[in-house]
Design a protein around this motif. Sequence first.
Motif, short mmCIF file in Angstrom:
data_model
loop_
_atom_site.label_atom_id
_atom_site.label_comp_id
_atom_site.label_asym_id
_atom_site.label_seq_id
_atom_site.Cartn_x
_atom_site.Cartn_y
_atom_site.Cartn_z
N THR A 1 18.42 9.38 11.24
CA THR A 1 18.45 9.62 12.04
C THR A 1 17.05 9.07 13.14
N ASP A 2 15.53 9.17 12.72
CA ASP A 2 14.78 9.13 13.51
C ASP A 2 14.27 6.60 12.63
N GLY A 3 15.20 6.66 12.12
CA GLY A 3 15.36 5.18 11.49
C GLY A 3 13.83 5.13 10.57
N PHE A 4 14.27 6.02 9.45
CA PHE A 4 13.03 5.99 8.18
C PHE A 4 13.64 5.83 6.95
N ASP A 5 13.49 5.68 5.83
CA ASP A 5 14.24 5.94 3.79
C ASP A 5 13.44 7.08 3.88
N TYR A 6 14.05 7.59 2.69
CA TYR A 6 13.94 8.45 2.81
C TYR A 6 14.53 8.55 1.31
N SER A 7 14.19 8.72 -0.35
CA SER A 7 14.42 9.13 -1.55
C SER A 7 13.60 9.83 -2.54
N VAL A 8 14.33 10.76 -3.31
CA VAL A 8 13.72 10.90 -4.39
C VAL A 8 13.75 10.31 -5.64
N GLY B 1 0.55 -1.05 -0.06
CA GLY B 1 -0.30 -0.20 0.08
C GLY B 1 0.30 1.11 -0.33
N TYR B 2 -0.19 2.15 -0.19
CA TYR B 2 0.90 3.61 -0.33
C TYR B 2 -0.08 4.60 0.11
N THR B 3 0.65 6.00 0.78
CA THR B 3 -0.19 6.97 1.49
C THR B 3 0.12 8.66 0.57
N SER B 4 -0.54 8.74 0.29
CA SER B 4 0.10 10.36 -0.85
C SER B 4 -0.18 11.63 0.64
N GLN B 5 0.34 12.14 0.20
CA GLN B 5 0.85 13.45 1.38
C GLN B 5 0.67 12.84 2.79
N PHE C 1 4.73 10.27 -0.57
CA PHE C 1 4.26 9.38 -0.86
C PHE C 1 5.01 8.56 0.44
N GLU C 2 4.38 7.83 1.54
CA GLU C 2 4.53 7.01 1.91
C GLU C 2 4.00 5.05 1.72
N ILE C 3 5.28 5.00 1.75
CA ILE C 3 4.86 3.31 0.84
C ILE C 3 5.48 2.14 1.86
N PHE C 4 4.96 1.37 1.70
CA PHE C 4 4.14 0.29 2.59
C PHE C 4 4.67 -1.35 1.87
N ARG C 5 5.78 -1.39 2.53
CA ARG C 5 6.42 -3.29 1.60
C ARG C 5 5.93 -4.16 2.84
N TYR C 6 6.06 -5.28 1.89
CA TYR C 6 5.71 -6.35 2.28
C TYR C 6 7.17 -7.25 2.64
N SER C 7 8.23 -6.69 1.81
CA SER C 7 9.69 -7.18 2.05
C SER C 7 10.24 -6.53 4.26
N THR C 8 9.91 -5.53 4.10
CA THR C 8 10.14 -4.56 5.33
C THR C 8 9.51 -4.46 6.28
N PRO C 9 9.54 -3.28 7.99
CA PRO C 9 8.47 -2.75 8.23
C PRO C 9 8.90 -1.53 8.33
N LYS C 10 9.92 -1.44 7.92
CA LYS C 10 10.78 0.23 7.94
C LYS C 10 9.74 0.92 7.22
N ARG C 11 9.47 2.14 7.60
CA ARG C 11 8.72 3.38 6.81
C ARG C 11 9.69 3.59 5.84
N LYS C 12 9.04 3.80 4.71
CA LYS C 12 9.45 4.72 3.62
C LYS C 12 8.65 5.94 3.19
N PHE C 13 9.82 6.93 2.85
CA PHE C 13 8.84 8.26 2.26
C PHE C 13 9.47 9.17 0.97
N VAL C 14 8.79 8.57 0.33
CA VAL C 14 9.62 9.38 -1.25
C VAL C 14 9.11 10.78 -1.76
N GLU C 15 9.80 11.81 -2.56
CA GLU C 15 9.52 12.44 -2.97
C GLU C 15 9.46 12.94 -4.19
#
Length: 125
Positions: free
Chosen positions: A113-120, A51-55, A74-88
């Motif tokens: 630092t907050d334990g999240f993934d972030y990518s563009v 799943g994923y969420t906009s804004q 977006f925030e993307i929710f993956r089956y392979s990891t519980p880590k929160r992933k944000f995308v621009e």
Amino acid sequence: MSEPARSIHKKGRKNVIGSFMSAKMQVLVEWESQIERDFMYYLEFDDDVRGYTSQPIRYRYTREDKYKYHFPDFEIFRYSTPKRKFVEIKPLHVTKKTEFIEKTAAIKAQMHTDGFDYSVVTDSQ
């Protein structure tokens, strides 16, 4: 999946905005650029994306000794990891600007630092 932290309004906007019916999640997801809309098609066909969420959030980070706020696309929710992933999502030419590079570095460092993934992701990808 959660409600957006920021809504997308048409008033005063010059770019094309719209809604996308997610077959994966059975909900309408708003987008504010055609690049974001195209990215959602990718997410729909990625088997690891559940799943994923906009804004998704209003994220506070520090830059030049001041608090700033950023709304990832977006925030993307993956089956392979519980880590929160944000995308621009941005056009490639925007990502080459010094201001964008410096802002993104500050956001990425704080998210790490907050334990999240972030990518563009750019339109060329």
